[in-house]
Design a protein around this motif. Structure first.
Motif, mmCIF file in Angstrom:
data_model
loop_
_atom_site.group_PDB
_atom_site.id
_atom_site.type_symbol
_atom_site.label_atom_id
_atom_site.label_comp_id
_atom_site.label_asym_id
_atom_site.label_seq_id
_atom_site.Cartn_x
_atom_site.Cartn_y
_atom_site.Cartn_z
ATOM 1 N N GLU A 1 8.545 2.800 1.953
ATOM 2 C CA GLU A 1 9.144 1.304 2.202
ATOM 3 C C GLU A 1 10.469 1.356 2.040
ATOM 4 O OE1 GLU A 1 7.958 -3.152 1.426
ATOM 5 O OE2 GLU A 1 7.874 -1.896 -0.428
ATOM 6 N N ALA A 2 11.042 1.963 0.957
ATOM 7 C CA ALA A 2 12.520 1.839 0.842
ATOM 8 C C ALA A 2 13.143 2.984 1.802
ATOM 9 C CB ALA A 2 12.698 2.687 -0.448
ATOM 10 N N ASP A 3 12.403 3.728 2.294
ATOM 11 C CA ASP A 3 13.021 4.627 3.536
ATOM 12 C C ASP A 3 12.767 3.666 4.848
ATOM 13 O OD1 ASP A 3 13.609 6.366 1.764
ATOM 14 O OD2 ASP A 3 11.872 7.726 2.037
ATOM 15 N N GLY A 4 12.579 2.491 4.951
ATOM 16 C CA GLY A 4 12.387 1.832 6.000
ATOM 17 C C GLY A 4 11.093 1.774 6.911
ATOM 18 N N TYR A 5 10.071 2.324 6.271
ATOM 19 C CA TYR A 5 8.710 2.459 6.867
ATOM 20 C C TYR A 5 7.866 1.176 6.589
ATOM 21 C CZ TYR A 5 9.979 7.060 8.356
ATOM 22 O OH TYR A 5 10.795 8.156 8.513
ATOM 23 N N SER A 6 6.984 0.613 7.575
ATOM 24 C CA SER A 6 6.156 -0.301 7.442
ATOM 25 C C SER A 6 5.082 0.160 6.326
ATOM 26 C CB SER A 6 5.649 -0.847 8.789
ATOM 27 O OG SER A 6 4.754 -1.614 8.582
ATOM 28 N N ILE A 7 4.773 -0.589 5.375
ATOM 29 C CA ILE A 7 3.519 -0.577 4.606
ATOM 30 C C ILE A 7 2.502 -1.608 4.467
ATOM 31 C CG2 ILE A 7 4.850 1.125 3.263
ATOM 32 C CD1 ILE A 7 4.624 -1.192 0.967
ATOM 33 N N VAL A 8 1.328 -1.144 4.249
ATOM 34 C CA VAL A 8 0.306 -2.268 3.810
ATOM 35 C C VAL A 8 -0.266 -1.902 2.444
ATOM 36 C CG1 VAL A 8 -1.882 -3.301 4.576
ATOM 37 C CG2 VAL A 8 -0.165 -2.407 6.183
ATOM 38 N N GLU A 9 -0.220 -2.968 1.780
ATOM 39 C CA GLU A 9 -0.511 -3.031 0.264
ATOM 40 C C GLU A 9 -2.202 -2.749 0.118
ATOM 41 O OE1 GLU A 9 1.658 -3.251 -2.407
ATOM 42 O OE2 GLU A 9 3.269 -4.173 -1.169
ATOM 43 N N GLU A 10 -2.448 -2.095 -1.102
ATOM 44 C CA GLU A 10 -3.899 -2.110 -1.425
ATOM 45 C C GLU A 10 -4.356 -3.356 -1.800
ATOM 46 O OE1 GLU A 10 -6.469 0.358 -4.766
ATOM 47 O OE2 GLU A 10 -4.498 -0.004 -5.106
ATOM 48 N N ALA A 11 -5.717 -3.689 -1.545
ATOM 49 C CA ALA A 11 -6.249 -4.850 -1.925
ATOM 50 C C ALA A 11 -7.095 -4.908 -3.233
ATOM 51 C CB ALA A 11 -7.317 -5.135 -0.599
ATOM 52 N N ALA A 12 -7.399 -3.594 -3.778
ATOM 53 C CA ALA A 12 -8.417 -3.881 -5.028
ATOM 54 C C ALA A 12 -7.630 -4.569 -6.019
ATOM 55 C CB ALA A 12 -8.994 -2.514 -5.074
ATOM 56 N N THR A 13 -6.425 -3.565 -6.354
ATOM 57 C CA THR A 13 -5.397 -3.910 -7.359
ATOM 58 C C THR A 13 -5.029 -5.659 -7.640
ATOM 59 O OG1 THR A 13 -4.682 -1.676 -7.567
ATOM 60 C CG2 THR A 13 -3.394 -3.558 -8.861
ATOM 61 N N ASP A 14 -5.054 -6.023 -6.507
ATOM 62 C CA ASP A 14 -4.716 -7.728 -6.317
ATOM 63 C C ASP A 14 -5.978 -8.375 -6.644
ATOM 64 O OD1 ASP A 14 -2.142 -6.763 -5.796
ATOM 65 O OD2 ASP A 14 -2.411 -7.448 -3.510
ATOM 66 N N ILE A 15 -7.129 -7.942 -6.428
ATOM 67 C CA ILE A 15 -8.209 -8.708 -6.516
ATOM 68 C C ILE A 15 -8.777 -8.496 -7.889
ATOM 69 C CG2 ILE A 15 -10.858 -8.840 -5.966
ATOM 70 C CD1 ILE A 15 -8.989 -9.653 -3.627
ATOM 71 N N ILE A 16 -8.301 -7.260 -8.446
ATOM 72 C CA ILE A 16 -8.830 -7.163 -9.774
ATOM 73 C C ILE A 16 -7.821 -8.109 -10.804
ATOM 74 C CG2 ILE A 16 -8.693 -5.671 -11.930
ATOM 75 C CD1 ILE A 16 -9.546 -3.597 -9.988
ATOM 76 N N ALA A 17 -6.475 -8.007 -10.537
ATOM 77 C CA ALA A 17 -5.581 -9.052 -11.102
ATOM 78 C C ALA A 17 -6.090 -10.494 -10.717
ATOM 79 C CB ALA A 17 -4.234 -8.872 -10.480
ATOM 80 N N LEU A 18 -6.615 -11.180 -9.741
ATOM 81 C CA LEU A 18 -6.931 -12.492 -9.560
ATOM 82 C C LEU A 18 -8.186 -12.725 -10.265
ATOM 83 C CD1 LEU A 18 -6.503 -14.988 -8.015
ATOM 84 C CD2 LEU A 18 -8.066 -14.037 -6.164
ATOM 85 N N GLU A 19 -9.132 -11.979 -10.217
ATOM 86 C CA GLU A 19 -10.436 -12.146 -11.026
ATOM 87 C C GLU A 19 -10.224 -11.998 -12.488
ATOM 88 O OE1 GLU A 19 -13.465 -13.051 -9.513
ATOM 89 O OE2 GLU A 19 -11.832 -13.175 -7.699
#
Length: 182
Positions: A22-40
């Protein structure tokens, strides 16, 4: 746009590599599981991965992120995991593939959402536990093997990214993409 998946066991360095890309300028898509774990966990559910519905929640968020990413600019796009990783998680946890997860797996296969080469980020030789990562290094090796077997069963070609310095690993991915394009 060419969307590539980065996968591997927990703690292998996927997120750090994605941040470098991402810092090098490429498009990225974040992982879902870690965010779901944090939310739950914020809702008071200490180990959400012990509930089979967790798989559907991950698959749904991952699909939403993938669909939103269709509108991002750039020739290359790197995804931190996919629904195939969720299928590997189901195998690891001993859960059956749910109907919703099966539907998402069918969608990404039939629509050829991702490039057929997947970057498999190899473990670093150790595991640093966190609130979302509560497995031992030995368990992570089993999870790594299940991930690889699952991707191969879906017909993906594994491109290994060895452990090493962050910049070298990100560069290895970009070099592999260049070789695939030529």
């Amino acid at each position: 746009m060419k969307p590539y998946i980065l996968t591997g066991t927990s703690g292998a360095g996927k997120t750090a590599i994605l941040r470098q890309l991402e810092a090098d300028g490429y498009s990225i898509v974040e992982e879902a599981a870690t965010d779901i774990i944090a939310l739950e966990q914020a809702k008071g559910i200490a180990e959400p991965w012990t509930h089979p519905a967790f798989l559907d929640t991950i698959a749904t968020l991952q699909k939403q992120r993938q669909l939103r990413a269709l509108h991002q600019a750039g020739e290359l796009q790197f995804h931190d995991r996919s629904a195939i990783c969720t299928a590997a998680l189901a195998a690891y946890l001993g859960f059956p593939i749910t109907a919703a997860l099966a539907q998402e797996l069918k969608r990404i296969q039939s629509q050829r959402i991702y490039e057929q080469q997947v970057f498999f980020i190899r473990n670093m030789g150790f595991m640093t536990p966190s609130e979302a990562r509560k497995i031992t290094f030995e368990e992570s090796l089993r999870f790594e093997q299940i991930h690889e077997e699952t991707y191969r069963s879906f017909g993906y070609e594994i491109i290994n990214i060895a452990s090493g310095k962050l910049a070298d690993r990100a560069q290895a991915i970009l070099a592999a993409v260049q070789n695939l394009s030529s």
